[in-house]
Design an enzyme around this catalytic site. Sequence first.
Site, PDB file in Angstrom:
ATOM      1  N   THR A  57       1.426   2.563   0.195  1.00 18.40           N
ATOM      2  CA  THR A  57       2.687   1.947   0.619  1.00 18.40           C
ATOM      3  C   THR A  57       3.551   1.523  -0.548  1.00 18.40           C
ATOM      4  OG1 THR A  57       1.808   1.202   2.724  1.00 18.40           O
ATOM      5  CG2 THR A  57       3.619  -0.077   1.833  1.00 18.40           C
ATOM      6  N   TYR A  71       6.971   3.649   8.125  1.00 16.69           N
ATOM      7  CA  TYR A  71       7.420   4.288   6.883  1.00 16.69           C
ATOM      8  C   TYR A  71       6.413   5.374   6.552  1.00 16.69           C
ATOM      9  CZ  TYR A  71       3.694   1.347   5.198  1.00 16.69           C
ATOM     10  OH  TYR A  71       2.470   0.744   5.041  1.00 16.69           O
ATOM     11  N   SER A 104      -4.256   5.890   0.960  1.00 15.38           N
ATOM     12  CA  SER A 104      -5.623   5.628   0.486  1.00 15.38           C
ATOM     13  C   SER A 104      -6.694   5.804   1.553  1.00 15.38           C
ATOM     14  CB  SER A 104      -5.723   4.239  -0.132  1.00 15.38           C
ATOM     15  OG  SER A 104      -5.709   3.239   0.869  1.00 15.38           O
ATOM     16  N   THR A 137      -3.256   0.176   0.311  1.00 15.28           N
ATOM     17  CA  THR A 137      -4.019  -1.062   0.543  1.00 15.28           C
ATOM     18  C   THR A 137      -5.233  -0.821   1.436  1.00 15.28           C
ATOM     19  OG1 THR A 137      -2.659  -1.581   2.472  1.00 15.28           O
ATOM     20  CG2 THR A 137      -1.962  -2.505   0.343  1.00 15.28           C
ATOM     21  N   ASP A 138      -5.248   0.278   2.204  1.00 17.40           N
ATOM     22  CA  ASP A 138      -6.339   0.464   3.178  1.00 17.40           C
ATOM     23  C   ASP A 138      -7.711   0.505   2.525  1.00 17.40           C
ATOM     24  OD1 ASP A 138      -4.802   2.557   5.776  1.00 17.40           O
ATOM     25  OD2 ASP A 138      -4.372   0.554   4.996  1.00 17.40           O
ATOM     26  N   LYS A 210      -9.190  -6.427   2.470  1.00 12.15           N
ATOM     27  CA  LYS A 210      -7.960  -6.433   3.263  1.00 12.15           C
ATOM     28  C   LYS A 210      -8.322  -7.044   4.614  1.00 12.15           C
ATOM     29  CE  LYS A 210      -4.192  -3.478   4.942  1.00 12.15           C
ATOM     30  NZ  LYS A 210      -3.643  -2.092   4.968  1.00 12.15           N
ATOM     31  N   GLU A 331     -33.830 -12.591  11.412  1.00  8.29           N
ATOM     32  CA  GLU A 331     -33.614 -11.890  12.698  1.00  8.29           C
ATOM     33  C   GLU A 331     -34.103 -10.444  12.667  1.00  8.29           C
ATOM     34  OE1 GLU A 331     -29.321 -13.896  13.634  1.00  8.29           O
ATOM     35  OE2 GLU A 331     -30.257 -12.744  15.240  1.00  8.29           O
TER      36      GLU A 331
HETATM   37  N1  DAS Z   1      -1.824   3.996   4.579  1.00 12.38           N
HETATM   38  C1  DAS Z   1      -1.926   2.838   3.725  1.00 12.38           C
HETATM   39  C2  DAS Z   1      -2.654   3.229   2.444  1.00 12.38           C
HETATM   40  O1  DAS Z   1      -2.234   4.173   1.767  1.00 12.38           O
HETATM   41  C3  DAS Z   1      -0.612   2.300   3.343  1.00 12.38           C
HETATM   42  C4  DAS Z   1      -0.763   1.100   2.472  1.00 12.38           C
HETATM   43  O2  DAS Z   1      -0.901   0.018   3.037  1.00 12.38           O
HETATM   44  O3  DAS Z   1      -0.781   1.230   1.233  1.00 12.38           O
HETATM   45  O4  DAS Z   1      -3.627   2.556   2.117  1.00 12.38           O
END
Ligand code: DAS
Length: 374
Positions: A57, A71, A104, A137-138, A210, A331
């Site tokens: 992103t 986007y 990602s 970010t994923d 995340k 457990e």
């Molecule tokens: N699809 C997500 C990624 O590329 C977009 C983001 O949040 O960066 O990880």
Amino acid sequence: MKTLPASTARRSLLAAPLLFLTLSLNLSLLQPAPALARDTAPAARLANVVILATGGTIAGAGAGTANSATYQAAKVPVEQLVAGVPELKDIASVRGEQVFQIASESFTDEHLLQLGRRVAELARQDDVDGIVITHGTDTLEETAFFLNLVIPSDKPIVVVGSMRPGTAMSADGTLNLYDAVAVAASPDARGKGVLVTMNDEIHSGRDVMKAVNIRPDAFRSAWGPLGMVVEGKPYWFRLPAKRHTSGSEFDIARISALAPVEIAYGYGNVTPTAYQAFAAGGARAIVHAGTGNGSVSNRVAPALQALRGQGVHIIRSSRVTAGGFVLRNAEQPDDKNDWVVAHDLNPQKARILAAVALTRSNDSKELQRVFWEY
Ligand code: DAS
């Protein structure tokens, strides 16, 4: 004219110089500070920071400024990312490289190895002081943890993303990138492992995850961030406790391929099908993203015991998101089953650690030691 009593006159005489002193002080406060004597020492050079761009992103673009969530990721090249933050030139000497241009969620172990090799190569160069990786970010937390395990360098390595594309109102990518370069350029970021800067916070690549998928405050560490960046200056409040980078026994130079490790989710009504399919597909370990304390349904436990008997490692993690902690033999009879527990690592981080650790040993006791130490 009424004369003042002597005592009052004395006080007013005493007061006069004090009044003058106070006035002159006040006036001096209004004057610009005198220019400090020019320091004749040569100005310290700016740190050399390399930005490796992979997509996400932070390189995304939406149709309009109101599109903060709609986007396309991985569109903007690294040169444009750098040009979009002209203030970078005030804090570092920056150059960019486009390593990938992907979202990602599409990263593979091969992408991790390719990126890791380039990071290690740059970290060995005397003319590189710090490295920033722009990333989706994923799976940012997985890449940051992987690099934390396999890059034998104390130089600052900072992974950064954004939750909104640069085309959106209140886009967070520019300040996140500025913060990341500020940390990568900072000598006191050395030796702290791979770091993640998001939303002004500095997180350990090991701990960060995340936790939210649609707000700028998306990244959390169960044990808290290491510090924060304010106006381009890092402030530190805690240090990593686990082994990392130059203190790690793992080295990207000695890893040709990561071990195949999969994750299966625990939930009500779960069946052994996914675990058996992963084993049939060649998984050397399966991370069980268990409920609560990494618990295992009695519908699945026998199948996992059988898979262990066939040589597949079973690693119990927890699906909880705000701070898991799986204890051995709590457990589940891990000693009897010869299973491993993931400690406080979430399933996706447990997968990364197992995939790296299994490149060096297939022994379950060694695997458990690694999960305690990293
Ligand atoms: N699809 C997500 C990624 O590329 C977009 C983001 O949040 O960066 O990880």
